[in-house]
Write a protein that holds these residues in place. Structure first.
Motif, PDB file in Angstrom:
ATOM      1  N   ASP A 784       0.785  -1.141  -0.169  1.00 59.06           N
ATOM      2  CA  ASP A 784      -0.122   0.019   0.048  1.00 59.06           C
ATOM      3  C   ASP A 784       0.562   1.212  -0.050  1.00 59.06           C
ATOM      4  OD1 ASP A 784      -2.470  -1.332  -0.030  1.00 59.06           O
ATOM      5  OD2 ASP A 784      -2.689  -1.169   2.041  1.00 59.06           O
ATOM      6  N   LEU A 785       1.742   1.212   0.688  1.00 54.44           N
ATOM      7  CA  LEU A 785       2.996   2.428   0.859  1.00 54.44           C
ATOM      8  C   LEU A 785       3.547   2.469  -0.530  1.00 54.44           C
ATOM      9  CD1 LEU A 785       4.402   4.704   2.458  1.00 54.44           C
ATOM     10  CD2 LEU A 785       6.017   2.883   3.322  1.00 54.44           C
ATOM     11  N   GLY A 786       3.957   1.480  -1.116  1.00 51.44           N
ATOM     12  CA  GLY A 786       4.324   1.539  -2.332  1.00 51.44           C
ATOM     13  C   GLY A 786       3.549   2.246  -3.341  1.00 51.44           C
ATOM     14  N   GLY A 787       2.333   1.716  -3.562  1.00 50.70           N
ATOM     15  CA  GLY A 787       1.143   2.395  -4.361  1.00 50.70           C
ATOM     16  C   GLY A 787       1.071   3.727  -4.030  1.00 50.70           C
ATOM     17  N   ASN A 788       0.999   4.274  -2.914  1.00 53.78           N
ATOM     18  CA  ASN A 788       0.697   5.633  -2.385  1.00 53.78           C
ATOM     19  C   ASN A 788       1.804   6.475  -3.026  1.00 53.78           C
ATOM     20  OD1 ASN A 788      -1.681   5.032  -1.485  1.00 53.78           O
ATOM     21  ND2 ASN A 788      -1.142   4.985   0.719  1.00 53.78           N
ATOM     22  N   SER A 789       3.205   5.908  -2.730  1.00 55.85           N
ATOM     23  CA  SER A 789       4.333   6.554  -2.944  1.00 55.85           C
ATOM     24  C   SER A 789       4.378   6.875  -4.598  1.00 55.85           C
ATOM     25  CB  SER A 789       5.770   6.035  -2.670  1.00 55.85           C
ATOM     26  OG  SER A 789       5.738   5.762  -1.293  1.00 55.85           O
ATOM     27  N   ILE A 790       3.872   5.768  -5.233  1.00 59.45           N
ATOM     28  CA  ILE A 790       3.583   6.043  -6.972  1.00 59.45           C
ATOM     29  C   ILE A 790       2.733   7.093  -7.065  1.00 59.45           C
ATOM     30  CG2 ILE A 790       3.127   5.051  -8.831  1.00 59.45           C
ATOM     31  CD1 ILE A 790       4.313   2.360  -7.755  1.00 59.45           C
ATOM     32  N   ARG A 791       1.575   7.033  -6.491  1.00 59.65           N
ATOM     33  CA  ARG A 791       0.558   7.819  -6.755  1.00 59.65           C
ATOM     34  C   ARG A 791       1.015   9.441  -6.680  1.00 59.65           C
ATOM     35  NH1 ARG A 791      -4.997   6.430  -6.346  1.00 59.65           N
ATOM     36  NH2 ARG A 791      -4.357   4.531  -5.266  1.00 59.65           N
ATOM     37  N   VAL A 792       1.715   9.813  -5.520  1.00 56.63           N
ATOM     38  CA  VAL A 792       2.050  11.046  -5.521  1.00 56.63           C
ATOM     39  C   VAL A 792       3.516  11.317  -6.176  1.00 56.63           C
ATOM     40  CG1 VAL A 792       0.905  11.174  -3.148  1.00 56.63           C
ATOM     41  CG2 VAL A 792       3.157  10.334  -3.226  1.00 56.63           C
ATOM     42  N   TRP A 793       4.122  10.246  -6.567  1.00 58.65           N
ATOM     43  CA  TRP A 793       5.277  10.555  -7.187  1.00 58.65           C
ATOM     44  C   TRP A 793       6.383  11.184  -6.389  1.00 58.65           C
ATOM     45  CZ3 TRP A 793       6.622   7.872 -11.234  1.00 58.65           C
ATOM     46  CH2 TRP A 793       8.054   8.111 -11.782  1.00 58.65           C
ATOM     47  N   ALA A 794       6.701  10.560  -5.201  1.00 61.29           N
ATOM     48  CA  ALA A 794       7.740  11.009  -4.282  1.00 61.29           C
ATOM     49  C   ALA A 794       9.010  11.028  -5.151  1.00 61.29           C
ATOM     50  CB  ALA A 794       7.956  10.155  -3.172  1.00 61.29           C
ATOM     51  N   PRO A 795       9.643  12.162  -5.172  1.00 62.52           N
ATOM     52  CA  PRO A 795      11.077  12.277  -5.795  1.00 62.52           C
ATOM     53  C   PRO A 795      11.882  11.500  -5.274  1.00 62.52           C
ATOM     54  CG  PRO A 795      10.017  14.554  -5.396  1.00 62.52           C
ATOM     55  CD  PRO A 795       9.154  13.658  -4.607  1.00 62.52           C
ATOM     56  N   GLY A 796      12.758  10.827  -6.117  1.00 66.48           N
ATOM     57  CA  GLY A 796      14.011   9.979  -5.773  1.00 66.48           C
ATOM     58  C   GLY A 796      13.476   8.575  -5.126  1.00 66.48           C
ATOM     59  N   ALA A 797      12.351   8.335  -5.025  1.00 70.20           N
ATOM     60  CA  ALA A 797      11.879   7.109  -4.108  1.00 70.20           C
ATOM     61  C   ALA A 797      11.345   6.147  -5.035  1.00 70.20           C
ATOM     62  CB  ALA A 797      10.867   7.352  -3.154  1.00 70.20           C
ATOM     63  N   VAL A 798      10.690   6.813  -6.236  1.00 68.48           N
ATOM     64  CA  VAL A 798       9.732   5.812  -7.016  1.00 68.48           C
ATOM     65  C   VAL A 798      10.735   4.638  -7.891  1.00 68.48           C
ATOM     66  CG1 VAL A 798       8.140   6.109  -9.130  1.00 68.48           C
ATOM     67  CG2 VAL A 798       8.068   7.585  -7.261  1.00 68.48           C
ATOM     68  N   ARG A 799      11.691   5.104  -8.231  1.00 65.97           N
ATOM     69  CA  ARG A 799      12.549   3.920  -8.803  1.00 65.97           C
ATOM     70  C   ARG A 799      12.735   2.826  -7.799  1.00 65.97           C
ATOM     71  NH1 ARG A 799      15.599   3.929 -13.021  1.00 65.97           N
ATOM     72  NH2 ARG A 799      15.313   6.217 -13.478  1.00 65.97           N
ATOM     73  N   SER A 800      13.219   3.181  -6.679  1.00 60.42           N
ATOM     74  CA  SER A 800      13.254   1.937  -5.649  1.00 60.42           C
ATOM     75  C   SER A 800      11.929   1.325  -5.530  1.00 60.42           C
ATOM     76  CB  SER A 800      13.790   2.400  -4.276  1.00 60.42           C
ATOM     77  OG  SER A 800      15.093   2.995  -4.475  1.00 60.42           O
ATOM     78  N   VAL A 801      10.717   2.109  -5.346  1.00 61.45           N
ATOM     79  CA  VAL A 801       9.619   1.442  -4.960  1.00 61.45           C
ATOM     80  C   VAL A 801       9.211   0.573  -6.119  1.00 61.45           C
ATOM     81  CG1 VAL A 801       6.979   2.095  -4.808  1.00 61.45           C
ATOM     82  CG2 VAL A 801       8.687   3.401  -3.693  1.00 61.45           C
TER      83      VAL A 801
END
Length: 933
Positions: A784-801
């Protein structure tokens, strides 16, 4: 407030004369006014000659904005009326104000381009009489500039490009006609009006020549442009002949002519290009002979000439190299060689940069292009032509001269920064010389050093020597190289000049790795020992460069470092060595490397003394986090340097361990604790097993109090190095749970922590998949956290997610399946516009993993999730049609192997969602994608 003439005039007055807050409000209101339909009417009222210049300028800017952004508001039957009004406004302001005239000409250019340049000659015919020549030239000048800057649909851009390229030869012929007056027999200096005509014609020609670029016609022949090129060169010749100091309008005409020449001479045709280079050299050579002096009164003209020589020389470098290697005595061959002489003279411009001259800074890029072409020929012939040895030898000597710096008290801070960048360019260019000359460079630099009569020239030779450090031949020792290093050692031991000492110490550090590579020579061993001693001796006179040199020498030259270990440790423990944090880290690094190289019986007591000092200072640092002693960072530096000796690393950890737990209680110090722990694990590797419980406890305490990415990095390293131990599952579960708790409310609030968490999970899932059993109860929350991180496009984290979720689909697909629909929906939101257009690769990789995941007997799979999410007509955006969606779904489901092909599918759908299909951007994106693939 209504958009009346009075209100608009008042707002313009407030914008230029009001207080800051009032100006901001006025700007916002005026910007909004530019987009309203009423603006088509009020601009003409504001353009009345009786209005103030600020109001007129606002009106002309508004008109340009309306034509660019609101063209759809103009019905086709009103085009002629709008064009007539524009022309009338241009006529009205033909005598200024200049900023209004220019903006109206740009507006007329935009009006022409919005119609696809359908009838350029007819629209501009009212400007074609003699009294309107300046207006015609200005409008013609801005048309290509506006074409290059305007945003327009692909179809309209293509139509405009074709029309402009068809009109270009006629426009250039007209500009040549205006320039033909340069061939008059001048009995006195040309008039100001004539000079202005030349300037405008040259600027217009330059503008139309920029249409070449990527949109150039394939049949451009440089020979057809030679009459224009010669006229442009003659402008410079005439104006230089009649002016001792070429300035003001004459200088402007020369600069415009040379800028146009650079554009005109870009067409590739070998024989004619050599004629052009010869003509340019013939013009430049006498000017250089007369004005190539410090603080030249014609410095700006020289800058323009050298810029032109460099640009055309780079463009035609291949022809230049080929003709220079021949024994041809033709005019073209002599001109090519003369151009090289001019550029060498420009590189060696008299005086110090940037105090006395600025032209030598322009030539650096040319030498790279030249040596690249020469090396291409060498690859084919395996022989270096003697002419290039001569050219690059002269260049190397010029660089030694130009590396000499003016006294620091003559330089401002800006000048010092310019000089720093300049010397870095010199260092790069020295390596181009080495590519051609090889080992001969060492002898040249040594000769320059020995023949120097001043310290500043010797320091310049040392700087060139330092620039060659990366080219030092491993396991081989040219005498000249040895001699120069001995000079550096002698200077480090004796000099008190700051700049000289700095450069000498940089040389010692720069050649440290080479010294370590040359074994079996008594002279080399003695030089290594004397270099370390010299760096140590310079600590009192030039502490920072000496400390850095000492660290580099100790890291690479183990034998002399081991011999001097007691002295180096003493320096690291001394009061002077501990006064500055950066210096102390360098000295601690040097001490650690020396101890690692020393015999264990000698190293152990020395390390104990150093470790106790660090331990005591860490205790002080935790009581006052603002202390500059940086003991915790230094402990990490020593630990890293002890990696070759795990026993010493373990000894250091045991001594400082009692002071580490309190660091976990200070937010400002916890990252230093994590750095110490990471370096401990890295130094000990498998041998850290006896200490793993203590390390894990410190890590868990620090991370629970202050969660951060470095702590997660250590967890990853511990698990990968040690594997499973009694507390491994608890440690991993604890840090993951803490991270999830921190990130869940706002995934984008801590992108560093999010990146660290999912990077750790990705590495462990791929290399140690059994770790998933330790955090199985947390997997739903993590997905769920990964999906939310993608949804808000957290800079620098999406590639790792995306990387972790892809790995999870392979290692534990059932854990991802329950959230598959939500995850797919989040990915589509991202593709639809949340993410930047150039960062779709992680998302496409995740879609590929989801498509080829083994979902077992589950009925719902990626196809179902895609069709369900894309069913609403306005999702992800209203721009995505049903056809776009079906094509995207089919493309994703069809691809199960190629990352490149699914990336193309995702990129195309992303463009469709943003309404960019069919635009110029889409064309460029697809073209670049095809080029890469």
């Amino acid at each position: 407030m209504e958009y009346t003439v009075q209100n608009l005039e008042y707002a313009v007055s407030v914008f230029y004369n009001g207080e800051q807050t009032e100006r901001a409000n006025a700007h916002a209101w005026l910007t909004t006014a530019q987009r309203v339909p009423e603006a088509w009417n009020f601009v003409w009222d504001l353009l009345q000659p009786t209005k103030g210049t600020e109001v007129q300028f606002y009106a002309s800017t508004t008109l340009h904005t309306k034509i660019l952004r609101c063209w759809n508001e103009v019905p086709p039957e009103s085009y002629e009326e709008l064009g007539n009004k524009l022309l009338q406004a241009v006529f009205t302001y033909s005598n200024g104000p200049k900023i209004v005239t220019n903006r109206l000409c740009i507006s007329l250019a935009a009006f022409i381009l919005q119609q696809g340049t359908v009838d350029l000659a007819t629209i501009l015919r009212p400007l074609s009489n003699v009294e309107n020549t300046s207006l015609l030239l200005e409008v013609l000048t801005v048309i290509p500039e506006e074409f290059n800057s305007m945003t327009m649909a692909l179809e309209l851009r293509t139509k405009n490009r074709i029309a402009l390229q068809q009109a270009c030869p006629a426009v250039l012929d007209d500009m040549l006609r205006y320039l033909q007056t340069v061939y008059n027999d001048f009995q006195e200096q040309p008039s100001a009006d004539l000079i202005q005509t030349w300037t405008t014609a040259a600027s217009c020609a330059c503008s139309w020549l920029t249409l070449d670029g990527e949109d150039a016609a394939d049949n451009v022949v440089l020979a057809d442009r030679m009459p224009l090129c010669r006229a442009l060169l003659t402008v410079v010749h005439v104006l230089y002949t009649w002016n001792d100091a070429v300035s003001d309008s004459s200088l402007e005409a020369c600069e415009a002519s040379l800028a146009a020449l650079r554009e005109a001479g870009g067409a590739r045709h070998r024989h004619t290009a050599l004629q052009l280079l010869a003509d340019l050299a013939a013009l430049t050579a006498p000017i250089m002979r007369k004005d190539d002096v410090p603080n030249s009164i014609n410095e700006e003209l020289l800058l323009a000439l050298i810029t032109c020589c460099v640009a055309l020389g780079e463009t035609h470098a291949k022809a230049l190299v080929e003709v220079t290697e021949t024994n041809d005595a033709s005019e073209n061959a002599c001109g090519a060689r003369q151009l090289l002489d001019i550029l060498l003279a420009a590189q060696a411009a008299p005086g110090h940069y940037p105090v006395h001259e600025t032209r030598s800074n322009l030539v650096f890029g040319f030498w790279y292009t030249l040596q690249d072409e020469v090396l291409h020929i060498i690859d084919d012939t395996k022989v270096i032509h003697p002419v290039w040895k001569e050219v690059f030898s002269r260049l190397l000597l010029a660089l030694v001269t130009k590396s000499e710096a003016a006294p620091e008290n003559n330089l401002s801070k800006d000048d010092l920064e310019l000089l720093r960048c300049y010397r870095q360019d010199i260092a790069d260019t020295v390596m181009y010389c080495f590519a051609i000359l090889g080992d001969w460079c060492w002898s040249t630099v040594e000769s320059a050093f020995n023949s120097a009569e001043t310290d500043s020239r010797r320091e310049a030779a040392l700087h060139i020597f330092l620039s060659l450090a990366d080219a030092a031949p491993y396991e081989r020792a040219p005498d000249a190289l040895f001699n120069m290093l001995e000079h550096a050692v002698n200077i480090a031991n004796t000099s008190t000049d700051n700049r000289m000492l700095n450069t000498a110490l940089d040389c010692l550090g720069g050649y440290a790795s080479w010294l370590s590579s040359v074994s079996g020579q008594e002279r080399c061993a003695a030089l290594g020992l004397s270099s370390v001693m010299a760096a140590g001796a310079a600590l009192q006179r030039c502490v920072a460069p000496a400390a850095l040199a000492l660290r580099k020498l100790c890291a690479d030259c183990s034998a002399p470092a081991a011999d001097l270990a007691p002295d180096i440790v003493h320096a690291a423990r001394s009061t002077g060595g501990r006064s500055d944090g950066w210096v102390r880290r360098q000295l601690c690094g040097a001490a650690g490397a020396a101890l690692a190289a020393a015999p264990p019986l000698l190293a152990a007591p020395l390390l104990e003394d150093l470790a106790r000092t660090l331990r005591d200072d860490i205790a002080m640092q935790r009581r006052d986090v603002n202390l500059t002693c940086c003991a915790a960072e230094c402990a990490a530096v020593v630990m890293a340097a002890l990696a070759p000796s795990p026993a010493l690393a373990a000894q250091l950890f045991r001594i400082i361990a009692p002071t580490l737990p309190p660091l976990a209680q200070h937010e400002a110090l916890v990252e230093y604790l994590f750095t110490i722990l990471k370096q401990t694990v890295s130094a000990l590797m498998e041998e850290c097993v006896p200490l793993v419980a203590e390390i894990a406890e410190l890590l868990m305490t620090g991370f629970t109090n202050f969660s951060c990415a470095p702590g997660l990095d250590i967890v990853k390293l511990l698990v990968l190095v040690v594997g499973e131990w009694s507390g491994s599952a608890a440690l991993v579960s604890s840090v993951v749970a803490t991270s999830v708790q921190e990130l869940a409310p706002q995934p984008a609030a801590r992108p560093d922590l999010s990146d660290g968490l999912f990077a750790m999970l990705m590495a462990l899932t791929k290399k140690k998949p059994e770790v998933l059993n330790w955090i199985e109860h947390l997997l739903p929350e993590l997905v769920d956290l990964g999906g939310n991180s993608i949804r808000v496009w957290a800079p620098g984290a999406v590639r790792s997610v995306c990387g972790w979720l892809s790995a999870l689909c392979v290692a534990r697909p059932r854990a991802a399946h329950a959230r598959g629909a939500a995850l797919t929906h989040a990915l589509l939101i991202c593709i639809g516009g949340v993410m930047p257009r150039n960062q779709v690769m992680p998302v496409s990789d995740l879609l590929l993993s989801m498509n080829r995941a083994d979902w077992g007997e589950e009925e719902e799979k990626l196809e179902t999730w895609l069709r369900t999410s894309l069913a609403p007509s306005d999702f992800p955006t209203p721009h995505a049609t049903h056809a776009h969606k079906q094509k995207f779904i089919a493309g994703v489901l069809r691809e199960r192997t190629s990352k490149r092909r699914i990336l193309e599918v995702v990129q195309e759908f992303s463009l469709a969602c943003r309404g960019l299909i069919g635009t110029e951007y889409s064309r460029q994106a697809i073209a670049s994608r095809s080029l890469v693939s």
